[in-house]
Scaffold this active site. Structure first.
Site, mmCIF file in Angstrom:
data_model
loop_
_atom_site.group_PDB
_atom_site.id
_atom_site.type_symbol
_atom_site.label_atom_id
_atom_site.label_comp_id
_atom_site.label_asym_id
_atom_site.label_seq_id
_atom_site.Cartn_x
_atom_site.Cartn_y
_atom_site.Cartn_z
ATOM 1 N N ASP A 199 -7.642 -1.718 -0.352
ATOM 2 C CA ASP A 199 -6.460 -2.986 0.300
ATOM 3 C C ASP A 199 -7.384 -4.085 0.579
ATOM 4 O OD1 ASP A 199 -4.930 -4.296 2.023
ATOM 5 O OD2 ASP A 199 -3.897 -2.394 2.849
ATOM 6 N N HIS A 216 0.834 -1.278 0.175
ATOM 7 C CA HIS A 216 0.141 0.005 -0.005
ATOM 8 C C HIS A 216 0.667 1.227 0.085
ATOM 9 C CE1 HIS A 216 -4.249 1.042 1.009
ATOM 10 N NE2 HIS A 216 -3.907 1.815 -0.071
ATOM 11 N N HIS A 270 -6.752 -1.064 7.754
ATOM 12 C CA HIS A 270 -6.110 -0.213 8.729
ATOM 13 C C HIS A 270 -6.136 1.415 8.325
ATOM 14 C CE1 HIS A 270 -4.143 -4.111 8.056
ATOM 15 N NE2 HIS A 270 -3.553 -4.044 9.498
ATOM 16 N N HIS A 320 4.205 1.028 3.927
ATOM 17 C CA HIS A 320 2.871 0.856 3.587
ATOM 18 C C HIS A 320 2.088 1.220 4.676
ATOM 19 C CE1 HIS A 320 2.082 -3.653 5.344
ATOM 20 N NE2 HIS A 320 2.813 -2.864 6.275
ATOM 21 N N GLU A 354 -2.048 -4.967 -2.284
ATOM 22 C CA GLU A 354 -1.715 -5.937 -1.028
ATOM 23 C C GLU A 354 -2.225 -7.393 -1.260
ATOM 24 O OE1 GLU A 354 0.332 -5.610 1.498
ATOM 25 O OE2 GLU A 354 0.189 -3.283 1.764
ATOM 26 N N ASP A 405 -7.097 -6.385 2.273
ATOM 27 C CA ASP A 405 -7.097 -6.742 3.766
ATOM 28 C C ASP A 405 -8.197 -6.043 4.279
ATOM 29 O OD1 ASP A 405 -6.005 -4.308 5.002
ATOM 30 O OD2 ASP A 405 -4.245 -4.844 4.984
ATOM 31 N N ASP A 446 -10.069 -0.220 3.688
ATOM 32 C CA ASP A 446 -8.880 -0.865 4.362
ATOM 33 C C ASP A 446 -9.194 -1.313 5.771
ATOM 34 O OD1 ASP A 446 -6.240 -1.521 5.219
ATOM 35 O OD2 ASP A 446 -5.387 0.147 4.012
ATOM 36 N N ASP A 452 -3.496 3.369 7.905
ATOM 37 C CA ASP A 452 -2.148 3.921 7.145
ATOM 38 C C ASP A 452 -1.868 5.255 7.419
ATOM 39 O OD1 ASP A 452 -2.083 1.380 6.197
ATOM 40 O OD2 ASP A 452 -3.020 1.682 4.242
#
Length: 299
Positions: free
Chosen positions: A226, A99, A124, A139, A271, A228, A122, A126
């Site tokens: 992303d 990412h 996360h 990332h 990712e 994830d 996402d 980030d």
């Protein structure tokens, strides 16, 4: 509405520590993305991959940020390529890679808009910096960098900073935030739909609110997805899986609603790590979601 889509692969695995994510663009292509989007009537121009330094040849600088120089160089190349694609009136569709590549994507996109909006799909935020990151992995920093927060060699890519305003960001699916990220979200007033909101409100309401929030304040919206963000049961081939994520069907609904909104002007899917995957399942999920984003319907 049929689009001219330019695909850019970014085989970047320097923004984190798990090898294999550099093969993400190839995995997505192998899963049939060009054919799927062409069947929807779009024109596809695959521009190949941005050249990224090999990890074995990378020397980490004195910075606490892992592979800073090489990550910055790769993102500078990506920013230039995305800039060219938008200048030619094509839709840039970027495949990662980790990412950290969002730094370059947003640097290339944002110069074409006065008020770029960003949907960050996402697990996360980030939003880490060298001061808050527990790992030094870039990332985990691209959204902070795009807000103008972080190392100057990253924030200055494209020759301007910031790339996006905090009030023009919507994070969807967050369920793993570091303390520094939580503080930054509150300090900057960033709109976040955590998994609590997704569960409590439902994806339909979340996407309605996200679209309504962005549509009148932005002149373009970038989607940074992303894999994830999805639950690991649906997308196992990612480097930092977090249990309790968005389902496959909820993600299709989100993409379908974005297609109906006609808000999205650029996108990246990141990712995808084939080494950690099961028979290219995660890349196939990414391609299926792109189908929904670009107008695919059952009837």
């Amino acid at each position: 509405m049929k689009k001219n889509i330019s695909i850019i692969g970014v085989p970047m695995d320097l923004g984190q520590m798990r090898r294999g994510v550099d093969m993400g663009p190839s995995a997505i292509r192998y899963a049939g993305v060009a054919e799927r989007l062409e069947r929807l009537g779009h024109s596809i121009n695959d521009l190949g991959n941005i050249e990224i330094a090999q990890p074995e040849r990378v020397h980490t600088s004195d910075s606490t940020l892992r592979n800073l120089k090489a990550v910055a160089e790769g993102n500078l190349k990506l920013a230039d390529k995305v800039d060219e694609v938008i200048a030619s009136k094509d839709f840039p569709l970027v495949f990662g890679g980790d990412h950290s590549i969002a730094i370059g994507t947003l640097a290339g996109v944002s110069k074409h808009y006065e008020n770029l909006g960003v949907i960050w799909y996402d697990a996360h935020g980030d939003l880490n910096t060298s001061d808050t990151s527990p790992s030094g992995n870039i990332h985990g920093m691209p959204l902070a960098v795009s807000l103008g927060i972080g190392d100057e060699s990253l924030t200055s890519i494209g020759g301007y900073s910031p790339k996006v305003k905090p009030e023009n960001i919507v994070i969807i699916g967050a369920r793993s935030l570091d303390e520094g990220e939580r503080e930054l979200i509150k300090e900057r007033g960033i709109k976040v739909f955590t998994m609590h909101e997704v569960d409590r409100m439902g994806m339909t309401k979340v996407m309605e609110e996200a679209v309504n929030y962005l549509k009148d304040r932005t002149d373009g919206v970038h989607l940074s997805l992303d894999l994830d963000g999805l639950d690991p049961s649906d997308a196992p081939g990612v480097g930092t899986p977090v249990l309790g994520g968005i389902s496959y069907r909820e993600s299709h609904l989100a993409m379908e609603m974005l297609a109906e909104s006609n808000l999205i002007t650029s996108a990246e899917f990141v990712e995808v790590n084939p080494i950690l995957d099961d028979k290219n399942r995660t890349a196939s999920v990414a391609v299926a979601l792109m189908g929904s984003l670009f107008g695919e319907k059952l009837l």
